[in-house]
Scaffold this active site. Structure first.
Site: not given
Length: 396
Positions: A8, A91, A180, A206-207, A210, A239, A281, A328, A330, A382
């Site tokens: 990935n 991926r 995603h 999906h948090l 990105g 972003r 975060l 990560g 979420g 994933e």
């Protein structure tokens, strides 16, 4: 039995797992991050131990060579020869309209991935580089591409098409693609299994650095927050997410910024970083709890945007059985989950604070007993999903 190495590749990172399929045994896993810097980090883990090294890794070629050397190490490695690897599964972020499913990699496939690099400039070039290097190291392995956009090929035309002249969609393929997808597919299937309803209305959230959300009806994606490229929708680490398009013209005409400068601003200098000075975060939450007003506001903006998407997706689904937190942030931020679920009781979403504060790595529900909607935390995987899709493709 087959050994499948899943790669990935991000713009400056490489996640990997080696699976024994079809029984889904993880032989080793790890992460190479900060590629291109002198203090890059290499993490490698097996059932018998782990290794963590800080060393210069100047490019993806060097990263894969380091990984192959570790896999072949006589004392801590997993394989005896590069020929032990049966499949290398990659991926790939953007497959455009060309790929609605997993594909064995050929020259034509590589050419299309390269042609789509302008739509995912942070990801497709790194994905392609990972493919080329893997081909040179694991010469006898089958190379397979799993596309982030594939899961969203079920989104109907009225949802994926933009209200611009038809020639731009017909001739230039400008439309919503969604991203995603591997993660949204994996967790939505787990959610359907968990709630025991094949006919279901689910919102997957999906948090990570990105971020994206999907409306999933009966197991199929019918709308998604990311569009033509992975920049719009939710507020992300660097972003911007959704903005008024006229801002771009203002920046160009009034502030005399070049298109490259605007692109860099929206991709790499906006989002939570632009609002707070931090992109992680965990740092933002810590500062907010200490009373930092900019961080408090950024979290309110972030969670407000997510709430708006929950409301709109509940409407297009015409019902809601579950919302799913993954990736990560979420999976790990009880604080963000609480802020998001706050004041959504009109939709039947009620959080159990004690369950939400539990630190578990398993699938779990964190809703209160009287909540009409299941609130699920599902760790995404994933790499496993990529391995399963690759194995099933070549098995056929």
């Amino acid at each position: 039995m087959q050994q499948i190495l899943v790669l990935n590749s991000g713009s400056s990172s490489l996640k990997f797992q080696l699976f024994l399929m079809p029984n889904e045994t993880v032989l080793c896993s790890g992460l190479i991050e900060r590629i291109g810097l002198e203090d890059a980090k290499f993490k490698y883990e097996t059932k018998t131990g782990s290794i963590e090294v800080v060393t210069p890794i100047l490019n993806h070629n060097a990263a894969l060579e380091l990984l192959s050397k570790q896999l072949l190490d006589k004392e801590t490695g997993i394989i005896k020869s590069a020929e032990d690897i049966d499949i290398v599964a990659h991926r790939v972020v953007h497959g455009g309209k060309h790929f609605s499913k997993t594909a064995e990699i050929t020259k034509e496939v590589k050419d299309k991935i390269e042609a789509l690099s302008s739509l995912a400039p942070l990801h497709n070039p790194a994905n392609l580089e990972g493919i080329k290097v893997a081909e040179s190291i694991f010469k006898n392995a089958k190379q397979v591409a799993v596309f982030d956009t594939a899961f969203h090929q079920t989104i109907p035309e009225h949802a994926y098409k933009y209200a611009i002249p038809n020639e731009f969609s017909d001739k230039h393929n400008i439309r919503l693609y969604g991203f995603h997808g591997t993660s949204h597919k994996y967790v939505s299937e787990k959610a359907i299994e968990f709630i025991g309803k094949k006919e279901s209305n689910i919102i997957t959230i999906h948090l990570g650095n990105g971020c994206s959300m999907s409306a999933v009806k009966n197991g199929k994606s019918i709308d998604h927050s990311l569009g033509f490229s992975p920049i719009n929708g939710l507020i992300m680490g660097t972003r911007s997410g959704d903005i008024d398009q006229s801002i771009i013209f203002y920046l160009a005409e009034k502030l005399k910024m070049s298109l490259d400068e605007i692109n860099t601003l929206l991709l790499k200098k906006s989002g939570m970083l632009g609002l707070t000075g931090y992109s992680d975060l965990r740092d933002i939450e810590e500062k907010a709890l200490e009373g930092d007003k900019a961080c408090e506001l950024a979290l309110k903006m972030n969670t407000y945007r997510i709430k708006k998407y929950i409301g709109s997706y509940a409407a297009i689904l015409n019902g809601l059985d579950a919302i799913v937190f993954t990736a990560g942030i979420g999976e790990n931020s009880n604080y963000m989950r609480e802020l998001i679920c706050n004041d959504l009781d009109f939709l039947g979403i009620k959080l159990d604070l004690d369950k939400n504060n539990e630190r578990l790595k398993t699938i779990r529900s964190i809703n209160s007993k009287d909540s009409k909607v299941k609130i699920l935390v599902i760790p995404t995987n994933e790499e496993l999903e990529i391995a399963k899709q690759s194995f099933n493709l070549l098995k056929k």
